[in-house]
Design a protein around this motif. Sequence first.
Motif, PDB file in Angstrom:
ATOM      1  N   LEU A 203       1.088  -1.302  -0.618  1.00 31.55           N
ATOM      2  CA  LEU A 203       0.065   0.352  -0.012  1.00 31.55           C
ATOM      3  C   LEU A 203       1.002   0.847   0.034  1.00 31.55           C
ATOM      4  O   LEU A 203       1.132   2.269  -0.520  1.00 31.55           O
ATOM      5  CB  LEU A 203      -0.789  -0.222   1.048  1.00 31.55           C
ATOM      6  N   LEU A 204       2.423   1.270   1.052  1.00 30.82           N
ATOM      7  CA  LEU A 204       2.755   1.938   0.507  1.00 30.82           C
ATOM      8  C   LEU A 204       3.646   2.940  -0.294  1.00 30.82           C
ATOM      9  O   LEU A 204       3.537   3.204  -0.525  1.00 30.82           O
ATOM     10  CB  LEU A 204       3.644   2.074   1.731  1.00 30.82           C
ATOM     11  N   ALA A 205       3.797   1.588  -1.178  1.00 36.24           N
ATOM     12  CA  ALA A 205       5.112   1.672  -2.540  1.00 36.24           C
ATOM     13  C   ALA A 205       3.897   2.411  -3.503  1.00 36.24           C
ATOM     14  O   ALA A 205       3.959   2.837  -4.304  1.00 36.24           O
ATOM     15  CB  ALA A 205       4.935   0.109  -2.416  1.00 36.24           C
ATOM     16  N   GLY A 206       2.059   1.703  -3.243  1.00 41.79           N
ATOM     17  CA  GLY A 206       1.818   2.131  -3.979  1.00 41.79           C
ATOM     18  C   GLY A 206       1.686   3.711  -4.004  1.00 41.79           C
ATOM     19  O   GLY A 206       1.220   4.700  -4.982  1.00 41.79           O
ATOM     20  N   ILE A 207       1.351   4.134  -2.570  1.00 40.30           N
ATOM     21  CA  ILE A 207       0.963   5.456  -2.607  1.00 40.30           C
ATOM     22  C   ILE A 207       1.572   6.488  -3.185  1.00 40.30           C
ATOM     23  O   ILE A 207       1.794   7.528  -3.404  1.00 40.30           O
ATOM     24  CB  ILE A 207       0.375   5.419  -1.034  1.00 40.30           C
ATOM     25  N   VAL A 208       3.236   5.710  -2.676  1.00 44.78           N
ATOM     26  CA  VAL A 208       4.761   6.600  -3.445  1.00 44.78           C
ATOM     27  C   VAL A 208       4.747   6.748  -4.739  1.00 44.78           C
ATOM     28  O   VAL A 208       4.884   7.447  -4.686  1.00 44.78           O
ATOM     29  CB  VAL A 208       5.283   6.496  -2.268  1.00 44.78           C
ATOM     30  N   SER A 209       4.604   5.987  -4.945  1.00 46.18           N
ATOM     31  CA  SER A 209       4.253   5.491  -6.735  1.00 46.18           C
ATOM     32  C   SER A 209       3.248   6.322  -7.405  1.00 46.18           C
ATOM     33  O   SER A 209       3.967   6.993  -8.109  1.00 46.18           O
ATOM     34  CB  SER A 209       3.860   4.435  -7.147  1.00 46.18           C
ATOM     35  N   VAL A 210       2.098   6.162  -7.233  1.00 41.96           N
ATOM     36  CA  VAL A 210       1.481   7.470  -7.208  1.00 41.96           C
ATOM     37  C   VAL A 210       1.370   9.160  -7.424  1.00 41.96           C
ATOM     38  O   VAL A 210       1.646  10.111  -8.094  1.00 41.96           O
ATOM     39  CB  VAL A 210      -0.226   7.494  -6.491  1.00 41.96           C
ATOM     40  N   GLN A 298      -4.846   9.975   3.759  1.00 45.28           N
ATOM     41  CA  GLN A 298      -5.619   9.250   5.255  1.00 45.28           C
ATOM     42  C   GLN A 298      -4.820   7.843   5.275  1.00 45.28           C
ATOM     43  O   GLN A 298      -4.513   7.679   6.250  1.00 45.28           O
ATOM     44  CB  GLN A 298      -7.268   9.977   5.350  1.00 45.28           C
ATOM     45  N   GLU A 299      -5.373   6.868   3.431  1.00 45.35           N
ATOM     46  CA  GLU A 299      -5.436   5.810   3.725  1.00 45.35           C
ATOM     47  C   GLU A 299      -4.074   5.236   3.985  1.00 45.35           C
ATOM     48  O   GLU A 299      -3.400   4.505   4.666  1.00 45.35           O
ATOM     49  CB  GLU A 299      -5.170   5.280   2.075  1.00 45.35           C
ATOM     50  N   ALA A 300      -3.033   6.503   3.947  1.00 45.64           N
ATOM     51  CA  ALA A 300      -1.221   5.973   4.047  1.00 45.64           C
ATOM     52  C   ALA A 300      -0.851   6.652   5.494  1.00 45.64           C
ATOM     53  O   ALA A 300      -0.470   5.150   7.072  1.00 45.64           O
ATOM     54  CB  ALA A 300      -0.528   7.152   3.681  1.00 45.64           C
ATOM     55  N   ARG A 301      -1.963   7.157   5.901  1.00 45.41           N
ATOM     56  CA  ARG A 301      -1.614   7.736   7.410  1.00 45.41           C
ATOM     57  C   ARG A 301      -2.129   6.331   8.719  1.00 45.41           C
ATOM     58  O   ARG A 301      -1.902   6.181   9.943  1.00 45.41           O
ATOM     59  CB  ARG A 301      -1.856   8.941   8.137  1.00 45.41           C
ATOM     60  N   ARG A 302      -3.440   5.612   7.990  1.00 43.21           N
ATOM     61  CA  ARG A 302      -3.456   4.602   8.809  1.00 43.21           C
ATOM     62  C   ARG A 302      -2.730   3.332   9.357  1.00 43.21           C
ATOM     63  O   ARG A 302      -3.093   3.106   9.866  1.00 43.21           O
ATOM     64  CB  ARG A 302      -5.696   4.906   8.559  1.00 43.21           C
ATOM     65  N   THR A 303      -2.045   3.450   8.596  1.00 42.09           N
ATOM     66  CA  THR A 303      -1.026   2.350   8.242  1.00 42.09           C
ATOM     67  C   THR A 303      -0.215   2.245   9.558  1.00 42.09           C
ATOM     68  O   THR A 303       0.683   1.603   9.961  1.00 42.09           O
ATOM     69  CB  THR A 303      -0.785   1.896   7.060  1.00 42.09           C
ATOM     70  N   LEU A 304       0.140   3.210  10.338  1.00 41.89           N
ATOM     71  CA  LEU A 304       0.464   3.971  11.190  1.00 41.89           C
ATOM     72  C   LEU A 304      -0.025   3.122  12.778  1.00 41.89           C
ATOM     73  O   LEU A 304       0.721   3.031  12.974  1.00 41.89           O
ATOM     74  CB  LEU A 304       0.945   5.281  11.448  1.00 41.89           C
ATOM     75  N   ASP A 305      -1.203   2.754  12.587  1.00 41.79           N
ATOM     76  CA  ASP A 305      -1.466   1.929  13.605  1.00 41.79           C
ATOM     77  C   ASP A 305      -1.042   0.980  13.931  1.00 41.79           C
ATOM     78  O   ASP A 305      -0.600   0.629  15.264  1.00 41.79           O
ATOM     79  CB  ASP A 305      -3.364   2.600  13.870  1.00 41.79           C
ATOM     80  N   SER A 306      -1.208   0.137  12.918  1.00 38.75           N
ATOM     81  CA  SER A 306      -0.263  -1.128  13.226  1.00 38.75           C
ATOM     82  C   SER A 306       1.262  -1.056  13.801  1.00 38.75           C
ATOM     83  O   SER A 306       1.352  -1.561  14.622  1.00 38.75           O
ATOM     84  CB  SER A 306      -0.699  -1.924  11.925  1.00 38.75           C
ATOM     85  N   VAL A 307       1.526   0.104  13.068  1.00 39.53           N
ATOM     86  CA  VAL A 307       3.237  -0.299  13.773  1.00 39.53           C
ATOM     87  C   VAL A 307       2.558   0.360  15.467  1.00 39.53           C
ATOM     88  O   VAL A 307       3.852  -0.043  16.148  1.00 39.53           O
ATOM     89  CB  VAL A 307       3.899   1.108  13.237  1.00 39.53           C
ATOM     90  N   VAL A 308       2.262   1.926  15.854  1.00 44.77           N
ATOM     91  CA  VAL A 308       2.151   1.610  16.970  1.00 44.77           C
ATOM     92  C   VAL A 308       1.483   0.277  18.212  1.00 44.77           C
ATOM     93  O   VAL A 308       2.448   0.081  19.444  1.00 44.77           O
ATOM     94  CB  VAL A 308       0.888   2.629  17.117  1.00 44.77           C
TER      95      VAL A 308
END
Length: 376
Positions: A203-210, A298-308
């Motif tokens: 997901l992060l790779a896709g967002i950065v690619s976009v 915001q979709e990228a930001r939501r991935t922070l939750d799992s890291v937390v």
Amino acid sequence: MQHLSKLLEIEDSQLAWVLRLGLHGLRTQLQEALKEAKTDSGSSACQELVRELDQLLQPQKSKVITPPTWEEVFEPIHLELSGEQKLKHIADALLADQELLQFIGAYKFHSNNDVDLWNEIQRLLLRVPEKLAHTWRECILAEASQLGALEDKLAVQQFGFCRNEHVYSGLQGSVYATGLCLSNQVGFDPRLQVETRGGELDLLAGIVSVCLKFIDIDTCLHHALKSVDRFGVRSLNSESEKSKYVTALIDRFQRVLITTDADPAIALRARLDLDEAIHSLVYLPPCDRFSWWGKLQQEARRTLDSVVEKVRDAGYQVQIRPLWGTYADIYTWSKDDLQLNIGGVPGEVSACLRVCAKINDEVIPGRVLFRSSSEG
């Protein structure tokens, strides 16, 4: 051609879909070749072939959605008056919509042909609330159909992503223009040097690619990344600013990959840095949070939750806080904020560039763009 037409008419056929996609590709290749080979002996025959392909690929007019209120948006058109830019009156109608202007500011279209103008119009709608964008797209497609330009969902440019997502359609007929889709059948931006892995990293790779692709095609993008320039919001039309921001974005993504299996607190810092870089890619005025762009970020930001959660499982005390609302209520949690005089609500945060984080006793300030409340 009889058998081609027969197969294309079968709506629920996978084979028909493959054929249509191939014919779209052939038509695009021929149109591009014609631009470079105007004096070629086969130019005339090629133009006739493109017209035949247009007829083959033309969708049933009954499928074109015509919103009941489009007449209220546009003045009646006279086909005989259509000039080089058939879509110009559509662009003019957009800029006359006061509701739209509060999200896009004093915008001016710079495209000088219909193909570029179509994409510029559609990219502009990615910055406004999705409900408003959807209403406008229906009106635009209905109006374009009056000019003989019909929606084409298959004539799209594909950007590599972790899933398939239709972003906006292209056109065929009197105006041919490509749309845009995200595809998991296309590799991520090669500058990232990463393959599909599965999970959040895709997901992060896709967002950065976009982000990287849009930087290449959209001249309206700016950045507000502190590590590149802490004193303002800079246009990415500058090759120097573009190079510095792109390098920083890619470096931060690479650090996320390197620290995936490191100490969870180190991994969290890398993810916070990448999140800041993604959210520091901005338009002026900043996008609405409920626009296509806002939701992607915001979709990228939501991935922070799992890291937390992983950091907490490792025994750390962790909190992260996105900074929104009245600036007077959040400024003690932020640092090196930037004030804007366009977009948003006076006195409120226009964009949260970086969340505020606390790891054990260490506080890592956030950063925002805000609209001054003392304008007059």
